[in-house]
Design a protein around this motif. Sequence first.
Motif, PDB file in Angstrom:
ATOM      1  N   THR A  85       0.846  -1.180   0.000  1.00  0.00           N
ATOM      2  CA  THR A  85       0.000   0.000   0.000  1.00  0.00           C
ATOM      3  C   THR A  85       0.887   1.238   0.000  1.00  0.00           C
ATOM      4  O   THR A  85       2.060   1.173   0.391  1.00  0.00           O
ATOM      5  CB  THR A  85      -0.968   0.008   1.208  1.00  0.00           C
ATOM      6  N   VAL A  86       0.341   2.347  -0.451  1.00  0.00           N
ATOM      7  CA  VAL A  86       1.060   3.623  -0.468  1.00  0.00           C
ATOM      8  C   VAL A  86       0.356   4.558   0.507  1.00  0.00           C
ATOM      9  O   VAL A  86      -0.871   4.683   0.481  1.00  0.00           O
ATOM     10  CB  VAL A  86       1.073   4.236  -1.886  1.00  0.00           C
ATOM     11  N   VAL A  87       1.150   5.211   1.368  1.00  0.00           N
ATOM     12  CA  VAL A  87       0.596   6.128   2.361  1.00  0.00           C
ATOM     13  C   VAL A  87       1.207   7.511   2.143  1.00  0.00           C
ATOM     14  O   VAL A  87       2.430   7.654   2.174  1.00  0.00           O
ATOM     15  CB  VAL A  87       0.876   5.623   3.793  1.00  0.00           C
ATOM     16  N   PRO A  88       0.363   8.510   1.891  1.00  0.00           N
ATOM     17  CA  PRO A  88       0.889   9.872   1.737  1.00  0.00           C
ATOM     18  C   PRO A  88       1.291  10.463   3.084  1.00  0.00           C
ATOM     19  O   PRO A  88       0.607  10.262   4.089  1.00  0.00           O
ATOM     20  CB  PRO A  88      -0.287  10.642   1.120  1.00  0.00           C
ATOM     21  N   VAL A  89       2.430  11.157   3.099  1.00  0.00           N
ATOM     22  CA  VAL A  89       2.893  11.846   4.307  1.00  0.00           C
ATOM     23  C   VAL A  89       3.299  13.270   3.927  1.00  0.00           C
ATOM     24  O   VAL A  89       3.690  13.542   2.797  1.00  0.00           O
ATOM     25  CB  VAL A  89       4.073  11.122   5.000  1.00  0.00           C
ATOM     26  N   THR A  90       3.174  14.166   4.883  1.00  0.00           N
ATOM     27  CA  THR A  90       3.548  15.562   4.644  1.00  0.00           C
ATOM     28  C   THR A  90       5.070  15.710   4.757  1.00  0.00           C
ATOM     29  O   THR A  90       5.738  14.863   5.354  1.00  0.00           O
ATOM     30  CB  THR A  90       2.896  16.492   5.681  1.00  0.00           C
ATOM     31  N   PRO A  91       5.622  16.779   4.192  1.00  0.00           N
ATOM     32  CA  PRO A  91       7.060  17.005   4.345  1.00  0.00           C
ATOM     33  C   PRO A  91       7.483  17.043   5.822  1.00  0.00           C
ATOM     34  O   PRO A  91       8.506  16.463   6.181  1.00  0.00           O
ATOM     35  CB  PRO A  91       7.287  18.358   3.659  1.00  0.00           C
ATOM     36  N   SER A  92       6.683  17.687   6.666  1.00  0.00           N
ATOM     37  CA  SER A  92       7.066  17.766   8.081  1.00  0.00           C
ATOM     38  C   SER A  92       7.019  16.398   8.757  1.00  0.00           C
ATOM     39  O   SER A  92       7.859  16.088   9.598  1.00  0.00           O
ATOM     40  CB  SER A  92       6.196  18.778   8.832  1.00  0.00           C
ATOM     41  N   GLU A  93       6.055  15.542   8.391  1.00  0.00           N
ATOM     42  CA  GLU A  93       6.006  14.190   8.950  1.00  0.00           C
ATOM     43  C   GLU A  93       7.243  13.398   8.535  1.00  0.00           C
ATOM     44  O   GLU A  93       7.811  12.644   9.331  1.00  0.00           O
ATOM     45  CB  GLU A  93       4.742  13.455   8.492  1.00  0.00           C
ATOM     46  N   ALA A  94       7.677  13.575   7.281  1.00  0.00           N
ATOM     47  CA  ALA A  94       8.863  12.863   6.799  1.00  0.00           C
ATOM     48  C   ALA A  94      10.133  13.373   7.479  1.00  0.00           C
ATOM     49  O   ALA A  94      10.990  12.587   7.875  1.00  0.00           O
ATOM     50  CB  ALA A  94       8.977  13.007   5.283  1.00  0.00           C
ATOM     51  N   VAL A  95      10.252  14.671   7.643  1.00  0.00           N
ATOM     52  CA  VAL A  95      11.458  15.251   8.232  1.00  0.00           C
ATOM     53  C   VAL A  95      11.536  14.994   9.735  1.00  0.00           C
ATOM     54  O   VAL A  95      12.567  14.566  10.254  1.00  0.00           O
ATOM     55  CB  VAL A  95      11.519  16.781   7.961  1.00  0.00           C
ATOM     56  N   LEU A  96      10.442  15.237  10.429  1.00  0.00           N
ATOM     57  CA  LEU A  96      10.463  15.182  11.892  1.00  0.00           C
ATOM     58  C   LEU A  96      10.080  13.818  12.457  1.00  0.00           C
ATOM     59  O   LEU A  96      10.326  13.540  13.624  1.00  0.00           O
ATOM     60  CB  LEU A  96       9.503  16.239  12.455  1.00  0.00           C
ATOM     61  N   GLY A  97       9.455  12.988  11.631  1.00  0.00           N
ATOM     62  CA  GLY A  97       8.910  11.724  12.120  1.00  0.00           C
ATOM     63  C   GLY A  97       7.493  11.960  12.604  1.00  0.00           C
ATOM     64  O   GLY A  97       7.107  13.081  12.943  1.00  0.00           O
ATOM     65  N   ALA A  98       6.709  10.919  12.618  1.00  0.00           N
ATOM     66  CA  ALA A  98       5.306  11.060  13.024  1.00  0.00           C
ATOM     67  C   ALA A  98       4.717   9.680  13.247  1.00  0.00           C
ATOM     68  O   ALA A  98       5.323   8.660  12.916  1.00  0.00           O
ATOM     69  CB  ALA A  98       4.516  11.791  11.932  1.00  0.00           C
ATOM     70  N   ARG A  99       3.535   9.664  13.788  1.00  0.00           N
ATOM     71  CA  ARG A  99       2.735   8.441  13.884  1.00  0.00           C
ATOM     72  C   ARG A  99       1.523   8.656  12.991  1.00  0.00           C
ATOM     73  O   ARG A  99       0.805   9.640  13.158  1.00  0.00           O
ATOM     74  CB  ARG A  99       2.335   8.175  15.332  1.00  0.00           C
ATOM     75  N   VAL A 100       1.337   7.754  12.021  1.00  0.00           N
ATOM     76  CA  VAL A 100       0.238   7.890  11.068  1.00  0.00           C
ATOM     77  C   VAL A 100      -0.532   6.575  10.983  1.00  0.00           C
ATOM     78  O   VAL A 100       0.015   5.507  11.255  1.00  0.00           O
ATOM     79  CB  VAL A 100       0.722   8.318   9.657  1.00  0.00           C
ATOM     80  N   ASP A 101      -1.799   6.683  10.602  1.00  0.00           N
ATOM     81  CA  ASP A 101      -2.635   5.501  10.420  1.00  0.00           C
ATOM     82  C   ASP A 101      -2.452   4.974   9.004  1.00  0.00           C
ATOM     83  O   ASP A 101      -2.382   5.746   8.040  1.00  0.00           O
ATOM     84  CB  ASP A 101      -4.110   5.839  10.650  1.00  0.00           C
ATOM     85  N   VAL A 102      -2.363   3.647   8.892  1.00  0.00           N
ATOM     86  CA  VAL A 102      -2.283   2.993   7.588  1.00  0.00           C
ATOM     87  C   VAL A 102      -3.402   1.957   7.518  1.00  0.00           C
ATOM     88  O   VAL A 102      -3.793   1.381   8.539  1.00  0.00           O
ATOM     89  CB  VAL A 102      -0.911   2.327   7.339  1.00  0.00           C
ATOM     90  N   PRO A 103      -3.945   1.720   6.313  1.00  0.00           N
ATOM     91  CA  PRO A 103      -5.035   0.744   6.195  1.00  0.00           C
ATOM     92  C   PRO A 103      -4.527  -0.683   6.351  1.00  0.00           C
ATOM     93  O   PRO A 103      -3.413  -1.012   5.953  1.00  0.00           O
ATOM     94  CB  PRO A 103      -5.562   0.984   4.777  1.00  0.00           C
ATOM     95  N   LEU A 104      -5.346  -1.497   6.946  1.00  0.00           N
ATOM     96  CA  LEU A 104      -5.144  -2.946   7.007  1.00  0.00           C
ATOM     97  C   LEU A 104      -6.341  -3.580   6.306  1.00  0.00           C
ATOM     98  O   LEU A 104      -7.359  -2.917   6.113  1.00  0.00           O
ATOM     99  CB  LEU A 104      -5.100  -3.425   8.460  1.00  0.00           C
TER     100      LEU A 104
END
Length: 174
Positions: A85-104
């Motif tokens: 699956t492909v999950v879109p992330v924002t530039p700030s999430e990529a740079v700083l790290g983040a917790r994101v929801d992904v589909p199962l």
Amino acid sequence: PLRVRYGGTRRIELAMVETDASGHQRHSTRNFDVKIPPGTTDGSVIRLSAQGGAGSGGAKAGDLLLRVRIAPDDRFAIDGHNLKTVVPVTPSEAVLGARVDVPLPEGQATVTIPPGSQSGQRLRLRGKGLPQRGGEAGDLLVELRIVVPKELSPEERDLYEQLAKKSNFHPRSS
């Protein structure tokens, strides 16, 4: 993927044409309740013993072979027992790290995006793919795709311009 994950029964209707010894064709329709075991993959063959056409010269009916095709799912691509699956992330999430929801296949999971993540980077969620016949499951491979906003508020534009002036990061320098 949901239906295939746990197996189940699927009712199919099969149009059959049988030719008798004199060359006359007889058309009929038969329904089958087909058991699909967990771990069945696209292209697998399911055999229904003695459910095929009658043999010649009074021989017993042969086996009916069914090839499994798995319907596509907009959220996942299937690679063997792994799901992608492909999950879109924002530039700030990529740079700083983040917790994101992904589909199962059933619901979602929260994953940690490591600081400094790159577009195209993959995260592996072990055992969240399709089951294998031995009981173990494949993995869910999550590809990160960094996306940028198409429109910015004046404040966002100002912040990006400030960052560009202060940043020493040059992605095209060697």
